[in-house]
Design an enzyme around this catalytic site. Sequence first.
Site, short mmCIF file in Angstrom:
data_model
loop_
_atom_site.label_atom_id
_atom_site.label_comp_id
_atom_site.label_asym_id
_atom_site.label_seq_id
_atom_site.Cartn_x
_atom_site.Cartn_y
_atom_site.Cartn_z
N GLU A 4 0.87 -1.17 0.01
CA GLU A 4 0.27 -0.07 -0.02
C GLU A 4 0.97 1.23 -0.08
O GLU A 4 2.04 1.42 0.50
CB GLU A 4 -0.82 0.10 1.25
CG GLU A 4 -1.95 -1.00 1.37
CD GLU A 4 -2.36 -1.06 2.86
OE1 GLU A 4 -2.95 -1.97 3.00
OE2 GLU A 4 -2.25 -0.11 3.57
N CYS B 67 -1.04 -3.80 14.88
CA CYS B 67 -1.19 -3.44 13.42
C CYS B 67 -1.52 -4.50 12.54
O CYS B 67 -1.09 -5.51 12.73
CB CYS B 67 0.50 -2.99 13.43
SG CYS B 67 1.11 -2.77 11.84
N GLU C 173 8.90 -2.49 8.50
CA GLU C 173 9.79 -1.75 9.34
C GLU C 173 11.06 -1.38 8.36
O GLU C 173 11.90 -2.00 7.91
CB GLU C 173 10.44 -2.52 10.48
CG GLU C 173 11.55 -2.16 11.25
CD GLU C 173 11.54 -0.55 11.41
OE1 GLU C 173 10.65 -0.38 12.59
OE2 GLU C 173 12.66 -0.03 10.96
N SER D 199 10.70 6.59 9.53
CA SER D 199 9.83 6.17 10.77
C SER D 199 10.51 4.82 11.29
O SER D 199 10.66 3.73 10.14
CB SER D 199 8.29 5.99 10.47
OG SER D 199 7.89 5.44 11.55
N LEU E 12 6.59 5.34 18.93
CA LEU E 12 6.76 5.10 20.40
C LEU E 12 5.69 4.49 21.08
O LEU E 12 5.80 3.43 21.60
CB LEU E 12 7.11 6.52 21.09
CG LEU E 12 7.88 6.49 22.40
CD1 LEU E 12 9.32 5.89 22.04
CD2 LEU E 12 7.81 7.87 23.11
N ASN F 121 -7.03 3.59 14.43
CA ASN F 121 -7.84 3.12 13.51
C ASN F 121 -8.16 1.76 13.95
O ASN F 121 -7.25 0.85 13.81
CB ASN F 121 -7.52 3.37 12.23
CG ASN F 121 -7.65 4.58 11.84
OD1 ASN F 121 -8.88 5.34 12.01
ND2 ASN F 121 -6.72 5.52 11.44
N CYS G 88 -2.34 1.17 8.76
CA CYS G 88 -1.29 0.67 7.74
C CYS G 88 -1.70 -0.96 7.70
O CYS G 88 -1.86 -1.47 8.65
CB CYS G 88 0.08 1.02 8.46
SG CYS G 88 1.33 -0.19 8.30
S1 SF4 Z 1 4.58 -2.04 10.17
FE1 SF4 Z 1 5.45 -1.14 11.74
S2 SF4 Z 1 3.64 -0.91 13.21
FE2 SF4 Z 1 3.19 -2.70 11.98
S3 SF4 Z 1 4.32 -4.48 12.89
FE3 SF4 Z 1 5.77 -3.59 11.52
S4 SF4 Z 1 7.04 -2.16 12.65
FE4 SF4 Z 1 4.97 -2.72 13.83
#
Ligand code: SF4
Length: 381
Positions: A91, A126, A192, A223, A247, A322, A365
């Site tokens: 995405e 997530c 990540e 990020s 965080l 969300n 996400c």
């Molecule tokens: S995409 Fe980001 S928020 Fe989602 S599991 Fe991976 S590091 Fe964690």
Amino acid sequence: MLPDIKSLAREALEAQFAAWRQPAYRVTQLLDWLYARRAAGWEVMTNLPQSLRAKLAENFSLQTLELVRKQGTADSTQKFLWRLRDRALVESVLIPANPALYGEASDRHTLCLSTQVGCAYGCKFCASGLDGWKRNLTPDEIVEQVLAVERARNAECRMPIENQSGAGQTTPHSALRAPRWIDNVVVMGMGEPLANYDNLLKALSIVNAPWGGGIGARKITISTSGLVPQIRRLAAEPFQFRLAVSLHGATDAVRNRLMPVNRKYPLLELIAACEEYQRQKGRMITFEYILIAGVNDAIEQARPLAALARKLFAKVNLIPYNQVAGLPWQRPAEDVCEAFLAALKKQKVAATLRREKGGDIDAACGQLRLRTERELAHFFT
Ligand code: SF4
């Protein structure tokens, strides 16, 4: 498989063209096709000799992303779901900097990029990590998200396009130069980013280069959920990219509950790495903090968060959660979010609260990909 041309920096192309005994200006022409005109095929590169185009096609691929689904309208946040060459889905999200409250199109846009298919880090809230990690994106797949969104956006808005080929000539649509939409890039989508370090940096150097995406380093934010060694490595790089840290908890107890990465790199180590980044770059760091009802939204938690933010002169972005289908976490009530924001401000922290209604478009996400994959799996079984 051939390497994709959009994984190569200018210097590598210059070396290749020199080896082929091609004049240096041909590299400039090629880069213009790739990044200013966003060409989707060799055949439109009409000012390159046919023999050179054939040589390029023999040695490199020129992949584009296939748009599978799009959510949102041109004046609001838009989510794009792409299919990659191995049929994996990722995405990208285009966010207007100032949503068109008075009916006018927003003129500034931030694009949120993905860097992996799935994610291995398993943050509990997530959607991206729910089905685990599949693979890293290649540099061209990261760069192409910028180009593909701009192509889609221009087609959608039917922008007037400047004809570069000279008066009286018929030029195919794909051979024309079109306006740029994206001013800012945040690498905050699926995956990540710092776990795909080399490909990420290669891609961002192309997005940043004047001959490439032309987006200033200070308008590019990376990020991370808190990969300490990679933050330190990034601090030593020459790039001036901004750093945002997801965080989501200001104590180890809360972070351990939400983010397994914190057991490997607890807060003390993470904050020390952020200080190192800040020392090297002289840049303000941002803390992303998703507010989750009953987990990290109590006013008492604003105090340790404010202490960390003040220590690093960090800005705090509060994001109401969300909801993700299949996960138990809830978004806090609006007044709880506002009270948390007020508590941070009272403690002299620069903080913002995202107020848009993202839930309408699977805004968390990884949600659109997850939903589509599950629908497809259902369809084919
Ligand atoms: S995409 Fe980001 S928020 Fe989602 S599991 Fe991976 S590091 Fe964690």
